[in-house]
Structure formats: C-alpha cells, structure tokens
Design a protein around this motif. Structure first.
Motif, PDB file in Angstrom:
ATOM      1  N   LEU A   9      -2.801  18.087   0.426  1.00  0.00           N
ATOM      2  CA  LEU A   9      -3.814  17.655  -0.536  1.00  0.00           C
ATOM      3  C   LEU A   9      -5.077  18.504  -0.519  1.00  0.00           C
ATOM      4  O   LEU A   9      -5.985  18.281  -1.315  1.00  0.00           O
ATOM      5  N   GLY A  10      -5.144  19.445   0.425  1.00  0.00           N
ATOM      6  CA  GLY A  10      -6.313  20.315   0.489  1.00  0.00           C
ATOM      7  C   GLY A  10      -7.588  19.538   0.747  1.00  0.00           C
ATOM      8  O   GLY A  10      -7.645  18.653   1.615  1.00  0.00           O
ATOM      9  N   SER A  11      -8.627  19.790  -0.016  1.00  0.00           N
ATOM     10  CA  SER A  11      -9.921  19.136   0.191  1.00  0.00           C
ATOM     11  C   SER A  11      -9.902  17.664  -0.204  1.00  0.00           C
ATOM     12  O   SER A  11     -10.848  16.929   0.082  1.00  0.00           O
ATOM     13  N   ASN A  12      -8.840  17.211  -0.881  1.00  0.00           N
ATOM     14  CA  ASN A  12      -8.732  15.805  -1.271  1.00  0.00           C
ATOM     15  C   ASN A  12      -8.135  14.936  -0.160  1.00  0.00           C
ATOM     16  O   ASN A  12      -8.019  13.718  -0.317  1.00  0.00           O
ATOM     17  N   ALA A  13      -7.734  15.553   0.947  1.00  0.00           N
ATOM     18  CA  ALA A  13      -7.109  14.806   2.041  1.00  0.00           C
ATOM     19  C   ALA A  13      -8.109  13.856   2.699  1.00  0.00           C
ATOM     20  O   ALA A  13      -9.294  14.146   2.805  1.00  0.00           O
ATOM     21  N   LYS A  14      -7.600  12.699   3.152  1.00  0.00           N
ATOM     22  CA  LYS A  14      -8.425  11.736   3.874  1.00  0.00           C
ATOM     23  C   LYS A  14      -8.594  12.206   5.314  1.00  0.00           C
ATOM     24  O   LYS A  14      -7.690  12.823   5.887  1.00  0.00           O
ATOM     25  N   VAL A  15      -9.753  11.890   5.891  1.00  0.00           N
ATOM     26  CA  VAL A  15      -9.963  12.266   7.294  1.00  0.00           C
ATOM     27  C   VAL A  15      -9.977  11.039   8.201  1.00  0.00           C
ATOM     28  O   VAL A  15      -9.898  11.159   9.414  1.00  0.00           O
ATOM     29  N   PHE A  16     -10.088   9.841   7.585  1.00  0.00           N
ATOM     30  CA  PHE A  16     -10.148   8.640   8.413  1.00  0.00           C
ATOM     31  C   PHE A  16      -9.256   7.548   7.818  1.00  0.00           C
ATOM     32  O   PHE A  16      -9.708   6.693   7.061  1.00  0.00           O
ATOM     33  N   PRO A  17      -7.941   7.581   8.131  1.00  0.00           N
ATOM     34  CA  PRO A  17      -7.050   6.519   7.663  1.00  0.00           C
ATOM     35  C   PRO A  17      -7.165   5.280   8.552  1.00  0.00           C
ATOM     36  O   PRO A  17      -7.023   5.364   9.771  1.00  0.00           O
ATOM     37  N   MET A  18      -7.461   4.133   7.946  1.00  0.00           N
ATOM     38  CA  MET A  18      -7.537   2.882   8.715  1.00  0.00           C
ATOM     39  C   MET A  18      -6.640   1.843   8.065  1.00  0.00           C
ATOM     40  O   MET A  18      -6.556   1.745   6.835  1.00  0.00           O
ATOM     41  N   LEU A  19      -5.942   1.082   8.904  1.00  0.00           N
ATOM     42  CA  LEU A  19      -5.003   0.069   8.438  1.00  0.00           C
ATOM     43  C   LEU A  19      -5.532  -1.300   8.825  1.00  0.00           C
ATOM     44  O   LEU A  19      -5.828  -1.552   9.994  1.00  0.00           O
ATOM     45  N   ILE A  20      -5.663  -2.182   7.842  1.00  0.00           N
ATOM     46  CA  ILE A  20      -6.184  -3.527   8.071  1.00  0.00           C
ATOM     47  C   ILE A  20      -5.094  -4.517   7.678  1.00  0.00           C
ATOM     48  O   ILE A  20      -4.630  -4.527   6.530  1.00  0.00           O
ATOM     49  N   ILE A  21      -4.670  -5.341   8.616  1.00  0.00           N
ATOM     50  CA  ILE A  21      -3.563  -6.269   8.375  1.00  0.00           C
ATOM     51  C   ILE A  21      -4.008  -7.686   8.710  1.00  0.00           C
ATOM     52  O   ILE A  21      -4.444  -7.970   9.825  1.00  0.00           O
ATOM     53  N   GLU A  22      -3.859  -8.566   7.738  1.00  0.00           N
ATOM     54  CA  GLU A  22      -4.216  -9.967   7.934  1.00  0.00           C
ATOM     55  C   GLU A  22      -2.946 -10.771   8.203  1.00  0.00           C
ATOM     56  O   GLU A  22      -2.011 -10.762   7.404  1.00  0.00           O
TER      57      GLU A  22
END
Length: 691
Positions: free
Chosen positions: A328-341
C-alpha cells in the motif's frame, strides 16, 4: 508504540476514570455496567473513523452533580497517551506518525491525543444565565437537551492541549481500528468475494508465494506477478471471445429489434464486448468449509462459533494487508489494533482457550500491535496472563480499576518488590472456577471441596441467598489463602477492593518432643495441652492472627473455636450431635454411628466410651476423653464428633450431605424436618460478607 493510558471524563458511566494498558493483549473484565463497553467506545471516538463524533445528552455521565453543572457547562473528554514500545525502531514510521503528538521526547517517548465534546464559549454566558434558577440535575439536563445540545461541538487535539494543535487526517489514518462488537453477524461479512473485507484479503494474498519470497528482489516479484496477470488477461480474453462466438447468431436476432425500433443509425449499431478483471472474478468465489471426507459445505452451514473464529482470522489477515508498506506504500497503516467485545459469544470453552492462544500468536508475529478484549468469561480470564487482566468494577457507585498482575507488588522503602512466589502460584492454578473471584462482588474463600459444596446450603438455612448478594464461594485447594488475597488487599490501589471472608480449619497438631526428628501430627481438641512434657502443641491460627476481626479493612478470616474446634466435619457433628442426617450412604460405620447419636442423651460419657469398638483410633479417643478436663456435655459431643470425623471422606460425603440438607430444607415446617445448626464460625463469615 502502544496505547499506555486512557483517561475518560464525564462519558456515560465513566465519570472519571484512568486506565493503564500495556503492549500486546489487554483483557478487560468486570460485571455488567462496570464500564467495559464504554471504555472501548471512548477509544473509538478517537481512532474509529466510522464512529459518530457528535454526541447526545445521554452520552454525558449521570453522576455529574448539580453544583458542577452550575459552575460551568459539562464537557466530555477522552485523552489517550501513547508510549514507545520496548523494541521499537525510532527510525520507523510510528514515531513519524505521531511526531506532532509528542508530549515527552525522552525515551520512552510519549504522545497524546485528546477528544473533547463541549459547548462553544459563545454560548457560555447564556448557559450560565439559564442554569442559575434551576434546582435539580434533571432540570439542567432537560434544559441542555432542549436549548444547548445543538450548539455542542467537538475537537480532537494532539500533543499538549494548551497548544491547540488539531489532528491531521494523514496521521490518524495511519491507525487501523478494527472493532467486533458483542452483537455481530459475521456470516453476512464473509459469504463471498463480493464483500469488501474478503475481496481485499483475496487480492492481497493472490500470488502470495511470490510476494513472500525473500529470495527474490522486489523488481523480480513485480515482474512475475505482472506475467501472471497477463496470462490471466489472455485467458479471460479467450473466454470473452468464446462467449461472443456462441452469441453470434443470437446477437443478429437481438440486434434486429434495435434496427426495427430505430436504435441503429448513422452507420452504427449496438453490439456486445467485455473484459474480465481479476477482482471481478473474486465475486464468484465463495468461502466454504472443506471436510476431511472431501465434501464441501458453504460457510453459512457452519456453526456460529467456528464462523466467528474464521471471521476474526480474516479480519487479522486484512489488518496484515492494510499495514503492508510494500503493498500500500504511504497508505499503509502503522498501528493496527483489534478491539473485541465479548468474544465468548457462540464459542465453546475449549474454543475460547484456543482463541486466546491464536490472538497471542498474532501479537507475537506482529500481525497486530495491540488487542483489547472485554469479557465475562472465566475461561478467557483463566487463559490470560495475570498481567494482561484489567478489572473494572463499581464500589459505592464509583468506577474503580484494578490490575491483578500488579497486585503482587509492594513498596518497601520506596522500592517495588514483587511477591513472585504468590504470583506464580495464582497464575498456575487460576482455572475457570477460581477466576470467578475476579467477577464477584463479594467472596468467600475456602480450603476444599466440602466447604465449597456445603456453604451455599448453610446460607439457605440462615435464610440468605449468596447469589442475591453476589457472593462467590471459591475453593483455593488448601491453606493457600495468602497467595490469592494479594488480589484483594484494599490497602493496595492496584488490587480489587472487595470484601473477602476466609474460612479455615483451626486444626490442632502436636509433635513428640522425645522422639528425635518427629514432625507435627493431627490431634483432637481434647488432647491439646494434656501432656506438655512430651508434646509441643500448635494450632493453624496464622491466618486468624493476621486477618482476625477488625485487623484488615476488607478481609477477615473465620475458624472454629480454638478450644473445641478441629475441622469442618468435626464441627458439623459437634454442633449437631443428634442429627443422623449427617450420616450419608458413603459414611462408614453408619449404623453404629447413628446408634451412637440416638443414645447421646440417654447414656453417660462412660457408657458412650464403652460402646466404641476396640480399634486403635477408638482407644486413642477413649484415653483422650478420660484424661480431658472438659465437662460432661462437651465430652459427649467430642465422642460423636471424633467418630464422625473418622467415618467420612471429603468429597463424596459432602456431595451427599449437600443433597440431603437441600431436601431437608424443603420439609421445613413439617414433622419430617430435622433440626440443623450451621457451625457458628461459618454463620459469622456468611453474615459478615453479605453486610
């Protein structure tokens, strides 16, 4: 980088809360309405691009007092503190992303982002004028809802709020917030490649053996993938041509209608052509479950629990896609977080354990930076590390937060000292049953299975429902109270400040002074102190000495009378010497024991002693009773209690007795009902913990 702390002010049921997090997995537990979901929602207000930022009156805390509302217009504030990870590369994209957010440059660096929902200053004077005459909180909120909520606005600032630096879309877009709520329809999201989630995952993992080949240069990888795309395009063109050939004669017939109606003009006419792209082909792909037999079924026929796990695996795969800089180049995420309820929804306990291992592996492999889970499941709690647990609870209508992993740390002369022995013990034996103590409002800790089975029944005999008072009875498997009490020491701000009653046996013991190398052995209460020239004597009173009445703010220990007590079984018979209901089918010598109980009033101590058989243990009972200075009544009770103690096992007898006591309770008020007295020390513990 990781989210280290979230401060919440005036948001829903979180009047004022500060919650610490750590890298990796954070498991947030607590009873209903403790604030778990609202905590996740508060994080989403900042990082979830799809969340509604404009709030309503109902989003304000109902704990805001009238004097606060009269002092100034209410605001909601969410502040997130991010810290440098332990092994973070300072030349990487994470620090660049939050460079405008920094509030501390020294390592580990700290960055901050704050959401605020507020009434603009242009409306403040009008608000203050209107609120003066109001005399109730309800009236103020009605006034805000009717006349002011439409003026409320929000802002998201980064760094020191005093600098008023607004958040930029480029930096916030680097955060990948993936939220699975408790009520979810995962099947809808993964039926086929038409779905955006599945489509993006398929697209990324297409030709993955080339993309993941570290032996190839990026140029070679691109070249190989482009070759495959051309091959696919050629094949797709061939398919289109074959369709056109098959449609040739029919096409003339179709187009004749166009000619007749006048759609053909200026030497031109409609025809058919087309092109198939790879992404269009994805839409015909369906997610299936392939069985060992070779048979395949659509995912919609799969169980909800398995589909939840499959969906979460796809979601993690998508997070891997979104954070891939090469893709994704510069569009890539740098902080993936997963929130599960509430991940336990539709998951069998065994699958819950597997699910937690799956998440930990993804954290370890770097697929996701940080995971936040809310749960009511004792199985998920038991499968988690103590350091991962965050307990949210209410005490006196105030939100509280505790950290079970930190509860084993004590400050001695300004130095943190961790009780590693207790922490490791609790972690090792923290199964689903014991982890229930973290969810309970009040707790009774007991030594073994007998107390665990019988105490709820004892409470019913006292007219008390432990369930109604949210009291959990937990078996700690012996005299290991101290290990678990670290979790509840109200003097430690990281512990759970809950009422805890510990029920333990007084267990008198003695050691032969004359015999070299001898050890302490059990003795009867009436033997205690009889021959101090030959024996040293002790009681199990360490817990009582430390946690006796009024010795601790929220923990109290209870045990039998130090003179007449021994164990639970002994005490049951001592306090109910004529109650033959105590003698169950699994009790040995049950006929002679019942006979002994029935003759208690009609026979003297000597007659009761003479009725005992000639076993070695009975000889010991006889000699101990004869040598005792106790009165006649206590000696009689002691004979019954000693014989009963030696005739029962622990688990089986307790199970049968619990059933018999339950049945007997149903007969209350009838002739068949047998009188039963709850041992005093247990009655005191039940009364104290429920107060």
């Amino acid at each position: 980088m990781y989210i280290a702390n979230v401060k919440v002010k005036n948001y829903r049921n979180l009047k004022e809360a500060s919650i610490d997090f750590h890298e990796g997995t954070n498991v947030i537990i607590g009873h209903n309405n403790a604030g778990k979901s609202n905590l996740l929602s508060s994080i989403g207000l900042i990082f979830d691009k799809s969340s509604r930022k404009q709030l309503d009156v109902e989003d304000f805390s109902n704990e805001i007092q009238l004097d606060e509302l009269k002092e100034k217009s209410p605001t909601i504030q969410i502040t997130v503190l991010l810290k440098q990870s332990q092994n973070e590369n300072l030349m990487g994209d994470e620090l660049v992303t939050v460079s405008d957010w920094l509030v501390s440059l020294k390592e580990p660096y700290e960055a901050q982002i704050q959401y605020e929902f507020f009434l603009p200053t242009t409306e403040d004077n009008y608000y203050m004028e209107r609120v003066k005459s109001l005399t109730s909180v309800d009236d103020v909120w009605k006034m805000i809802n009717a006349d002011f909520i439409r003026f409320y606005t929000y802002k998201i600032l980064v760094g020191n709020p005093a600098n008023q630096i607004s958040i930029g879309n480029e930096s916030i877009n680097k955060f990948d917030y993936q939220f699975l709520n408790a009520i979810r329809d995962v099947e809808r999201d993964m039926f086929s490649g038409k779905n955006t989630l599945l489509k993006s995952v398929i697209d990324f993992f297409m030709d993955y053996e080339i993309k993941a080949n570290k032996g190839m240069t990026e140029e070679d990888q691109r070249s190989q993938i482009q070759l495959r795309k051309r091959e696919f395009s050629n094949t797709a063109d061939d398919l289109i041509e074959k369709l056109k050939i098959r449609l040739a004669s029919g096409n003339k017939e179709i187009l004749s209608y166009a000619s007749d109606i006048g759609a053909s003009f200026d030497k031109s006419e409609p025809s058919f052509s087309g092109k198939i792209t790879e992404s269009e082909i994805y839409s015909v792909l369906q997610l299936i479950v392939k069985q060992e037999t070779g048979m395949t079924i659509p995912v919609s026929r799969n169980g909800l629990g398995y589909n939840n796990l499959i969906f979460m695996s796809l979601l993690l795969a998508k997070m891997q896609v979104d954070s891939d800089g090469k893709y994704l180049g510069s569009n890539a995420k740098v902080f993936p977080m997963l929130i599960i309820e509430e991940p336990e929804a539709h998951l069998h306990p065994t699958m819950q354990d597997k699910f937690m291992k799956f998440l930990k592996k993804n954290i370890h492999d770097g697929k996701v930076k940080q995971i936040f889970i809310t749960t009511h499941s004792t199985f998920i709690t038991a499968a988690s590390e103590l350091d991962d647990l965050i307990c949210m609870y209410k005490k006196e209508n105030k939100s509280n937060v505790s950290y079970p992993g930190k509860a084993f740390i004590n400050i001695v002369d300004g130095v943190e000292i961790t009780n590693e022995k207790s922490k490791k013990y609790v972690q090792r034996f923290f199964d689903a049953t014991k982890s229930n103590m973290l969810f309970a409002e009040k707790i009774i800790l007991v030594e073994g299975i007998a107390e665990l089975l019988l105490i709820p029944i004892f409470a019913e005999y006292m007219g008390i429902s432990l369930e109604d008072h949210h009291v959990a009875v937990i078996d700690v498997g012996g005299r290991y109270f101290e290990h678990f009490l670290n979790l509840f020491d109200g003097r430690n701000e990281t512990a759970i400040n809950r009422k805890v009653a510990c029920i333990t046996d007084i267990d008198p013991i003695r050691k032969d002074k004359v015999v070299k190398g001898s050890s302490f052995k059990k003795c009867y209460p009436y033997e205690y102190g009889q021959d101090e020239n030959q024996y040293d004597y002790k009681h199990n009173d360490d817990l009582i000495n430390k946690y006796g009445k009024n010795k601790h703010p929220n923990i109290q220990a209870f045990s039998q009378d130090i003179k007449y007590g021994k164990t639970l079984e002994y005490q049951l018979a001592h306090d109910n010497p004529e109650c033959t209901m105590l003698v169950t089918d699994s009790t040995s010598n049950n006929d002679s024991l019942k006979k002994l109980m029935k003759s208690l009033l009609s026979k003297s101590v000597d007659e009761l002693i003479s009725s005992l058989n000639k076993s070695d243990e009975n000889k010991r009972i006889k000699s101990g009773i004869i040598a005792s200075s106790w009165d006649e009544e206590e000696k009689k009770k002691a004979i019954i209690a000693s014989r009963y103690l030696n005739s029962v096992g622990k688990g089986e007898n307790a199970l049968e007795l619990a059933a018999d006591l339950k049945d007997n309770l149903l007969l209350k008020g009838k002739n068949q009902y047998q009188e039963f007295h709850v041992p005093e020390y247990i009655a005191k513990a039940i009364k104290w913990v429920r107060e």
